[in-house]
Design a protein around this motif. Structure first.
Motif, PDB file in Angstrom:
ATOM      1  N   MET A   1       0.800  -1.032  -0.573  1.00 20.80           N
ATOM      2  CA  MET A   1       0.572  -0.510  -0.212  1.00 20.80           C
ATOM      3  C   MET A   1       0.693   0.863  -0.086  1.00 20.80           C
ATOM      4  O   MET A   1       1.833   1.501   0.454  1.00 20.80           O
TER       5      MET A   1
ATOM      6  N   ALA B   1      -3.790   4.325  -1.545  1.00 20.52           N
ATOM      7  CA  ALA B   1      -4.131   2.817  -1.144  1.00 20.52           C
ATOM      8  C   ALA B   1      -4.993   2.699   0.598  1.00 20.52           C
ATOM      9  O   ALA B   1      -5.948   2.153   0.498  1.00 20.52           O
TER      10      ALA B   1
ATOM     11  N   ARG C   1      -8.207   4.497   0.583  1.00 21.91           N
ATOM     12  CA  ARG C   1      -8.862   3.779  -0.080  1.00 21.91           C
ATOM     13  C   ARG C   1      -9.527   2.897   1.077  1.00 21.91           C
ATOM     14  O   ARG C   1     -10.287   2.861   1.065  1.00 21.91           O
TER      15      ARG C   1
ATOM     16  N   THR D   1      -7.579  -1.694   0.001  1.00 20.34           N
ATOM     17  CA  THR D   1      -6.701  -1.747  -2.073  1.00 20.34           C
ATOM     18  C   THR D   1      -5.583  -1.541  -1.746  1.00 20.34           C
ATOM     19  O   THR D   1      -4.831  -1.429  -0.201  1.00 20.34           O
ATOM     20  N   TYR D   2      -4.798  -2.267  -2.910  1.00 21.38           N
ATOM     21  CA  TYR D   2      -3.887  -1.940  -2.761  1.00 21.38           C
ATOM     22  C   TYR D   2      -2.923  -1.713  -4.613  1.00 21.38           C
ATOM     23  O   TYR D   2      -3.790  -1.141  -4.718  1.00 21.38           O
ATOM     24  N   TRP D   3      -1.369  -1.629  -4.307  1.00 21.07           N
ATOM     25  CA  TRP D   3      -0.978  -1.414  -4.992  1.00 21.07           C
ATOM     26  C   TRP D   3      -0.231  -2.260  -5.538  1.00 21.07           C
ATOM     27  O   TRP D   3       0.630  -3.197  -5.119  1.00 21.07           O
TER      28      TRP D   3
ATOM     29  N   TYR E   1      -3.678   0.677  -9.147  1.00 27.28           N
ATOM     30  CA  TYR E   1      -4.183  -0.017  -7.791  1.00 27.28           C
ATOM     31  C   TYR E   1      -5.173  -1.049  -7.999  1.00 27.28           C
ATOM     32  O   TYR E   1      -5.923  -1.261  -8.854  1.00 27.28           O
TER      33      TYR E   1
END
Length: 133
Positions: free
Chosen positions: A47, A51, A54, A62-64, A71
């Motif tokens: 993250m 992220a 969110r 939510t991840y990168w 995202y």
């Protein structure tokens, strides 16, 4: 959405939270997803500030994606959702623990957890072999 390595993206994350984070050179923090009621470790994602923002505001992880450079919200394509129960920052402020209610598989392989296939050591209750106690 694109991301330039090492350059922070504009984010709506609370500035007081953002100031506490110790990010890697790429601007990311590891985020460990854990099943809230059993303690089962499900996966590790990454993250950045946005992220995390969110995740905190939507109640969904939510991840990168480092490979896709975008995202992703867990479950949007797979249907295997992570509903956020709590988010904690570790004592060094460089790792997140996200307790979730996992629906379906957490791993992209379809397994419940990313950590059940390649166990390197199990049931080592006496410590490293040959170590005096």
């Amino acid at each position: 959405m694109t991301r330039t390595t090492g350059t922070p993206r504009p984010s709506s994350l609370d500035p007081e939270i953002a100031a506490r984070l110790k990010r890697g050179a790429d601007g990311l923090l590891p985020a460990i997803a854990q099943q809230y009621d059993t303690g089962e470790v499900l996966m590790l994602g990454w993250m950045d500030d946005e992220a995390l923002h969110r995740t905190l505001t939507t109640g969904r992880c939510t991840y990168w994606s480092r490979s896709r450079r975008e995202y992703w919200v867990k479950g949007d394509t797979s249907g295997h959702y992570q509903w956020v129960r709590s988010v904690a920052l570790d004592c060094d402020a460089d790792t997140l623990l996200v307790e979730v209610d996992q629906v379906g598989a957490a791993c992209h392989t379809g397994a419940r957890t990313c950590f059940d296939e390649d166990v390197l050591l199990k049931d080592a209750d006496s410590g490293p072999a040959g170590r005096d106690q």
